[in-house]
Design an enzyme around this catalytic site. Structure first.
Site, PDB file in Angstrom:
ATOM      1  N   ASP A   1     -43.291   0.240   3.628  1.00  0.00           N
ATOM      2  CA  ASP A   1     -42.283   1.296   3.724  1.00  0.00           C
ATOM      3  C   ASP A   1     -41.472   1.352   2.436  1.00  0.00           C
ATOM      4  O   ASP A   1     -41.167   2.439   1.927  1.00  0.00           O
ATOM      5  CB  ASP A   1     -41.364   1.050   4.926  1.00  0.00           C
ATOM      6  CG  ASP A   1     -40.162   1.986   4.880  1.00  0.00           C
ATOM      7  OD1 ASP A   1     -40.379   3.207   4.936  1.00  0.00           O
ATOM      8  OD2 ASP A   1     -39.029   1.509   4.729  1.00  0.00           O
TER       9      ASP A   1
ATOM     10  N   SER B   1     -40.460   5.163   9.079  1.00  0.00           N
ATOM     11  CA  SER B   1     -39.768   4.303   8.116  1.00  0.00           C
ATOM     12  C   SER B   1     -38.621   3.546   8.807  1.00  0.00           C
ATOM     13  O   SER B   1     -38.523   2.316   8.731  1.00  0.00           O
ATOM     14  CB  SER B   1     -39.240   5.186   6.979  1.00  0.00           C
ATOM     15  OG  SER B   1     -38.283   4.522   6.211  1.00  0.00           O
TER      16      SER B   1
ATOM     17  N   LYS C   1     -38.561  -0.740  10.332  1.00  0.00           N
ATOM     18  CA  LYS C   1     -37.596  -1.768   9.929  1.00  0.00           C
ATOM     19  C   LYS C   1     -36.902  -2.361  11.159  1.00  0.00           C
ATOM     20  O   LYS C   1     -36.619  -3.541  11.223  1.00  0.00           O
ATOM     21  CB  LYS C   1     -36.567  -1.178   8.960  1.00  0.00           C
ATOM     22  CG  LYS C   1     -37.197  -0.959   7.576  1.00  0.00           C
ATOM     23  CD  LYS C   1     -36.214  -0.424   6.575  1.00  0.00           C
ATOM     24  CE  LYS C   1     -35.953   1.035   6.768  1.00  0.00           C
ATOM     25  NZ  LYS C   1     -36.309   1.931   5.699  1.00  0.00           N
TER      26      LYS C   1
HETATM   27  N1  URA Z   1     -33.693   5.870   6.083  1.00  0.00           N
HETATM   28  C1  URA Z   1     -34.835   5.148   6.066  1.00  0.00           C
HETATM   29  O1  URA Z   1     -34.812   3.932   6.233  1.00  0.00           O
HETATM   30  N2  URA Z   1     -35.987   5.793   5.870  1.00  0.00           N
HETATM   31  C2  URA Z   1     -36.075   7.122   5.685  1.00  0.00           C
HETATM   32  O2  URA Z   1     -37.163   7.633   5.530  1.00  0.00           O
HETATM   33  C3  URA Z   1     -34.872   7.861   5.690  1.00  0.00           C
HETATM   34  C4  URA Z   1     -33.689   7.213   5.905  1.00  0.00           C
END
Ligand code: URA
Length: 433
Positions: free
Chosen positions: A161, A183, A187
């Site tokens: 990512d 994305s 996380k």
């Molecule tokens: N925040 C993120 O972590 N990823 C994105 O794609 C947009 C905002």
């Protein structure tokens, strides 16, 4: 599998298999797929989208590209919170101690700011001595003992990512719902929480500019969470102007302390309490949202919430006195007043422009490697709906940089005026669960 065939398939709008998605992600991380092919692929996704299965597969491919944080040594239901990114968004600083104060463990990994949006880790580092890197044992012990700990994201969390996000940033493919959703959720999944509360921002300072788009992003992320067995709630909140009155780092810490003392602006207090309420309900502390909201509001009013923040500062190496004496935080040399050149109501404040102003003043990074001036930032004296006369102060720029022409110009441009009172935005548009 040839990358050109996958690009062709997505260009025609056909769904990709799990195998194809894994190969693209791994191939890009291993540098077998060059930037130009990945860029073409991202643009095809931008225009043709992805179905739910593809988005979940992409999320997992990101998760599997790096380490997973193992939080099993922490007792209780671990609840995480994530904001899709805003200007003046200091809410994690408020929410961590607030949620921890009712016994729900918050094991938080946060990011740094980039471009016009700020990051919680940078804000906390404006408190002298505050450590945002903790060894694993200390992190786990602090969450078990005090119900809270916060660290910066570890280097090997979702590296795919990280690499793809950097490419999206320079190929105009950030604002794609499947790409943002995978994305963010990758996380959160890799961070190890059991439950996730998402703050999906909408407006001039957010990636999503319309409520409909933000709701679609929120629904997509809640679906991903469910498909990967994480209870997920998304709250769609307003980012049509900066949150509260302070944008920067040290000045946002000061404002967060005021919110925790019960003196916060209405927008940020309402949104913080709403997010924290959902976190405590999902974590099992309260039976329903209304009870949670009432109790958490009371915890702020009783002074318990700010005491918990003091504890957070202390256990992470900072001087807790900063809470009673925020003047200990860094101050800049220059304070420039930006004044109104017309009279009327403030009808809009472009949050992205204020974010860029803060960045130019030294509060943010243009590039990842840039260092931050914690004392720099913007104080929003006037907000949407306020009446102004020519010469009234709209906002104050704090900086150590002498020549501030560009920041002066952009901050002034951020404000629009009207002769009639504008309709005020709602703070919260939708809850998706
Ligand atoms: N925040 C993120 O972590 N990823 C994105 O794609 C947009 C905002």
């Amino acid at each position: 599998m040839r990358m050109v065939d996958v690009i062709q398939k997505k260009k025609r709008g056909e769904p990709l298999s799990e195998n194809e998605i894994n190969s693209i992600v791994q191939g890009y991380v291993n540098e077998e797929i060059p930037d130009y092919q990945m860029s073409a692929f991202l643009m095809a996704v931008y225009f043709k989208g992805m179905n739910k299965k593809e988005i979940a597969d992409l999320t997992l491919a990101f998760v599997n590209s790096g380490d997973r944080n193992d939080l099993s040594a922490i007792e209780g239901i671990k609840v995480d919170k994530h904001s899709s990114g805003g200007v003046g968004d200091k809410l994690s600083l408020v929410i961590i101690p607030l949620v921890a104060s009712v016994g729900i463990p918050v094991a938080k990994m946060s990011g740094r700011g980039l471009g016009h949006t700020g990051g919680t880790i940078d804000k906390l580092e404006s408190i002298e001595g505050f450590k945002t890197v903790l060894d694993r044992e200390t992190f786990i012990n602090n969450v078990n003992t005090y119900k809270m700990a916060i660290v910066g994201q570890s280097a090997n969390l979702t590296p795919a990512d990280k690499k793809i996000y950097a490419l999206r940033d320079v190929t105009a493919t950030v604002d794609s719902i499947p790409l943002i959703a995978s994305s963010i959720m990758s996380k959160k999944i890799a961070s190890g929480a059991d439950c996730i509360v998402l703050d999906v921002k909408v407006g001039s300072g957010a990636f999503m500019k319309t409520v409909d788009e933000a709701i679609e992003l929120a629904k997509t992320m809640v679906e991903i969470g469910k498909s990967l067995n994480r209870k997920t709630i998304a709250v769609v909140t307003d980012m049509s102007q900066p949150l509260g009155h302070e944008v920067g780092n040290a000045n946002e810490v000061m404002e967060a302390i005021e919110i925790l003392k019960g003196n916060g602006a209405e927008d940020e207090t309402t949104i913080a309490l709403t997010l924290a309420s959902y976190m405590t309900v999902i974590g099992g502390a309260f039976a329903d949202f209304d009870t949670a909201y009432r109790e958490l509001d009371q915890i702020i009013k009783s002074g318990k919430a700010v005491e918990k923040f003091k504890e957070l500062v202390q256990i992470q190496g900072g001087n807790p006195e900063v809470v009673d004496n925020p003047n200990m935080l860094p101050h800049s040399k220059y304070h420039i007043e930006i004044t109104a050149s017309e009279s009327g109501y403030v009808s809009a404040i472009n949050a992205e422009k204020i974010g860029i102003t803060a960045m130019l003043l030294g509060a943010g990074r243009k590039k990842k490697e840039d260092t931050i001036d914690f004392s720099a930032g913007v104080t929003m004296v006037k907000k949407v709906g306020d009446i102004v006369k020519v010469g009234d102060v709209l906002c104050i720029l704090h900086t150590n940089i002498e020549d501030q022409q560009e920041a002066n110009k952009i901050s002034k441009e951020a404000y629009s005026f009207s002769n009639t009172k504008p309709k005020l935005s709602e703070y919260i548009y939708e809850i998706i669960q």
